[in-house]
Design an enzyme around this catalytic site. Structure first.
Site, mmCIF file in Angstrom:
data_model
loop_
_atom_site.group_PDB
_atom_site.id
_atom_site.type_symbol
_atom_site.label_atom_id
_atom_site.label_comp_id
_atom_site.label_asym_id
_atom_site.label_seq_id
_atom_site.Cartn_x
_atom_site.Cartn_y
_atom_site.Cartn_z
ATOM 1 N N CYS A 87 43.733 36.026 33.637
ATOM 2 C CA CYS A 87 43.040 34.833 34.112
ATOM 3 C C CYS A 87 41.512 34.919 33.990
ATOM 4 O O CYS A 87 40.971 34.794 32.905
ATOM 5 C CB CYS A 87 43.475 34.537 35.548
ATOM 6 N N GLU A 117 50.357 35.185 35.381
ATOM 7 C CA GLU A 117 49.826 35.772 36.610
ATOM 8 C C GLU A 117 50.588 35.179 37.800
ATOM 9 O O GLU A 117 51.017 34.027 37.766
ATOM 10 C CB GLU A 117 48.342 35.422 36.702
ATOM 11 N N LYS A 128 44.022 43.570 37.581
ATOM 12 C CA LYS A 128 42.983 42.634 37.152
ATOM 13 C C LYS A 128 41.596 43.139 37.526
ATOM 14 O O LYS A 128 41.325 43.460 38.681
ATOM 15 C CB LYS A 128 43.255 41.284 37.817
#
Length: 258
Positions: A142, A40, A106
């Site tokens: 994440c 990321e 995301k």
């Protein structure tokens, strides 16, 4: 299929980070990798204004990454920022090379431990998968790792899930990261390849800028390889057929009742 997980420490300069991508892809391709994974925020680290950094998938940064991937005959997966709603950006995982050029935004934003990602980032709306040489691969980013339902949804078609991260440091956070990666692999009975930002060994305030600990977890949650905090690379051969064997013995997806 051979994967390379490139644990780097991104700077605030996208051009400098692109040079790092170029060097790492060349090395990974020379070692036979088919898919080269970066963390990321590869384009630019957290802790700086992101709106001026954001570019569309057909912009110069992503286009340059595609050219690097095509030059070396690999698929590159790397975190970047694309324009979002209003003055916010999207936290996007770029997938490019071998005829692919797409992104995953995301879904779960890191509004935790004193950081509010949603102040500057627009959440994604749906899971994304792609195919390389007949193998379907899912994507997560994440904070997504704390939401098993996403990994279960990806597991419906994807025996391999790539997780990019820029994990925030703090008490117990490394243990949580290690546990969550293994748990999601076991939940999904899929391979989880977790590539994080290296520990920058610098204070960037509350910004989550990485602790390293990239790892490869198999469908039984066993860690096959793991890095420490420093920059480094894992090159790993992933057998997607192992997923079929594990699911035949441990059919948690088929046995679900909720």
């Amino acid at each position: 299929m051979r994967f390379a997980l490139c644990q780097i420490s991104s700077t605030a300069d996208p051009r400098e980070n692109l040079a790092t991508v170029r060097a790492e892809v060349a090395s990974a391709a020379a070692n036979g990798a088919r898919v080269v994974q970066f963390p990321e925020a590869t384009q630019c680290r957290f802790g700086v204004p992101l709106e001026p950094i954001a570019e569309p998938l057909d912009g110069p940064w992503a286009t340059a990454v595609r050219e690097i991937a095509d030059e070396h005959g690999v698929v590159v997966v790397a975190g970047m920022f694309t324009p979002g709603e209003g003055d916010r950006v999207a936290n996007t995982t770029l997938v490019t090379g071998a005829g692919l050029h797409l992104g995953y935004d995301k879904m779960h934003l890191f509004d935790a431990f004193g950081f509010r990602e949603s102040d500057t980032v627009t959440p994604g709306e749906k899971p994304v998968t792609f195919e390389v040489d007949g193998t379907t691969i899912g994507l997560a980013t994440c904070y997504d790792v704390r939401f098993p339902e996403l990994f279960r949804a990806l597991a419906g078609t994807a025996p391999v899930i790539l997780l990019g991260a820029s994990w925030g440091a703090g008490p117990g956070k490394a243990d949580q990261w290690d546990l969550l990666v293994r748990a999601r692999a076991l939940d999904a009975t899929s391979w989880v390849l977790a590539c994080g930002q290296a520990d920058p060994d610098a204070d960037h305030g509350s910004a989550p800028t990485g602790i390293g600990r990239s790892s490869v977890a198999d469908p039984l949650g066993t860690v096959r390889e793991r890095l420490g905090g420093a920059p480094g690379t894992i090159v790993s051969d992933v057998d997607a057929h192992l997923v079929e064997e594990v699911r035949a013995k441990l059919p948690v997806l088929a046995n679900r009742r909720l």
